[in-house]
Write an enzyme that holds these catalytic residues in place. Structure first.
Site, short mmCIF file in Angstrom:
data_model
loop_
_atom_site.label_atom_id
_atom_site.label_comp_id
_atom_site.label_asym_id
_atom_site.label_seq_id
_atom_site.Cartn_x
_atom_site.Cartn_y
_atom_site.Cartn_z
N ARG A 133 29.59 64.61 50.27
CA ARG A 133 28.68 65.67 50.72
C ARG A 133 28.00 65.27 52.03
NH1 ARG A 133 23.23 65.88 50.42
NH2 ARG A 133 23.26 63.94 49.21
N ARG A 151 28.35 51.79 48.28
CA ARG A 151 27.89 52.22 46.97
C ARG A 151 26.95 51.17 46.40
NH1 ARG A 151 31.44 53.10 42.86
NH2 ARG A 151 29.52 53.70 41.82
N ARG A 157 21.78 48.85 48.24
CA ARG A 157 22.16 49.39 49.55
C ARG A 157 21.20 48.93 50.64
NH1 ARG A 157 24.34 55.59 48.41
NH2 ARG A 157 24.86 55.24 46.22
#
Length: 311
Positions: A133, A151, A157
């Site tokens: 997205r 991920r 992250r």
């Protein structure tokens, strides 16, 4: 009906998921001071796997172990991010959503070490994200930027960003709020700039259908607006039958007047084609609105677009 003495809450074991459970525990204690709660953490296959989610069957990789613990009677209540619960198929047999909590922020945030905004990022900046997205929308609006796969939970992250694996990150504002890391946000992106995922910012409480005592105890935590928005969005996704590699975005909004709207988009992965739909439903059934918006996109060619994406 008398409330249970103990409610065992199963959840993913990430710091963010456990923070979400603490919110539920606090709200449940405020509503029923006599109820004790116990956390049953599980590590899902989606948490363990750092590759392409499609190879694990998509978003169900984040919920199946949680569902299994609930169905087996090892827990009484599951806490889910609605965006992680597959909508292209029914909930596991014997389970139901007992409540949707008041919705948190649905927007995405940019994290850049020097505090730059999205429009200020120089060409070639590496954005850490594995979200189809986000990748599609960045390709459409900022094709000069480069997306690199990343991920893991939000804390992981942020560690990868600090290690130089990317130059910037895109993360959910609600997630950063839940783990107390809004300090890293460089810019909160508008929903026009980055349309959110279906179910963004909503926590759902799932129970066994035959556990009337737990359902009764937790249903009071539900927010009517979140219920209407989640119902419209999930029906939209169900009718569209998107898979985990489908760049689909959208959000419903319940107004104080009772009106309900749903805006949704479907993209090609390269962002070169974007389908848009936006409808108002007034007091109509939210599921009807979700169906209507999905049909509007199907008329524009969404089925061919989605089926043409490998998964």
């Amino acid at each position: 009906m008398s409330a249970p003495d103990l409610i065992r809450i199963v959840s993913r074991s990430s710091p963010m998921a456990l923070a979400q459970v603490e919110r539920v525990r606090a709200e449940l204690t405020a509503l029923h001071p006599g109820i004790r709660t116990e956390v049953v953490p599980v590590t899902t296959s989606g948490d363990r796997w750092m590759g392409d989610l499609a190879k694990l069957g998509g978003k169900g990789a984040f919920t199946k172990e949680v569902d299994a613990a609930l169905i087996a009677g090892e827990a009484d209540l599951a806490v889910h991010c609605v965006k992680d619960v597959p909508a292209d198929r029914p909930l596991p047999a014997g389970t139901t959503f007992a409540a949707f909590l008041e919705r948190d922020d649905i927007r995405d945030a940019l994290i850049h070490p020097e505090g730059l905004t999205l429009d200020e990022l120089p060409a070639g900046t590496r954005i850490g994200t594995s979200s189809v997205r986000r990748i599609a929308q960045l390709a459409a609006s900022h094709p000069e930027l480069e997306c690199v796969p990343m991920r893991g939970n939000a804390n992981r992250r942020l560690e990868k960003l600090a290690a130089g694996d990317a130059d910037a990150l895109l993360l959910a504002v609600s997630g950063l709020e839940r783990i107390g890391r809004t300090d890293v946000i460089s810019e909160v992106l508008s929903v026009e700039t980055m349309c959110p995922p279906i179910g963004a910012g909503i926590l759902a409480l799932q129970c066994r259908e035959d556990d009337a005592a737990t359902i009764d105890a937790v249903s009071g935590l539900g927010d009517p607006a979140a219920y209407r928005e989640a119902t419209a969005e999930r029906m939209f996704l169900h009718v569209l039958q998107g898979h985990c590699n489908s760049p689909i975005a959208g959000y419903a909004r319940a107004e104080r007047s009772g009106d309900l709207s749903l805006r949704a988009r479907v993209f090609t992965p390269d962002g070169k084609r974007v389908l848009n739909a936006h409808e108002w439903a007034g007091p109509l059934d939210p599921a009807t609105l979700g169906t209507s918006v999905a049909v509007a996109l199907l008329r524009q060619g969404a089925r061919e677009l989605i089926d043409g994406i490998a998964h």
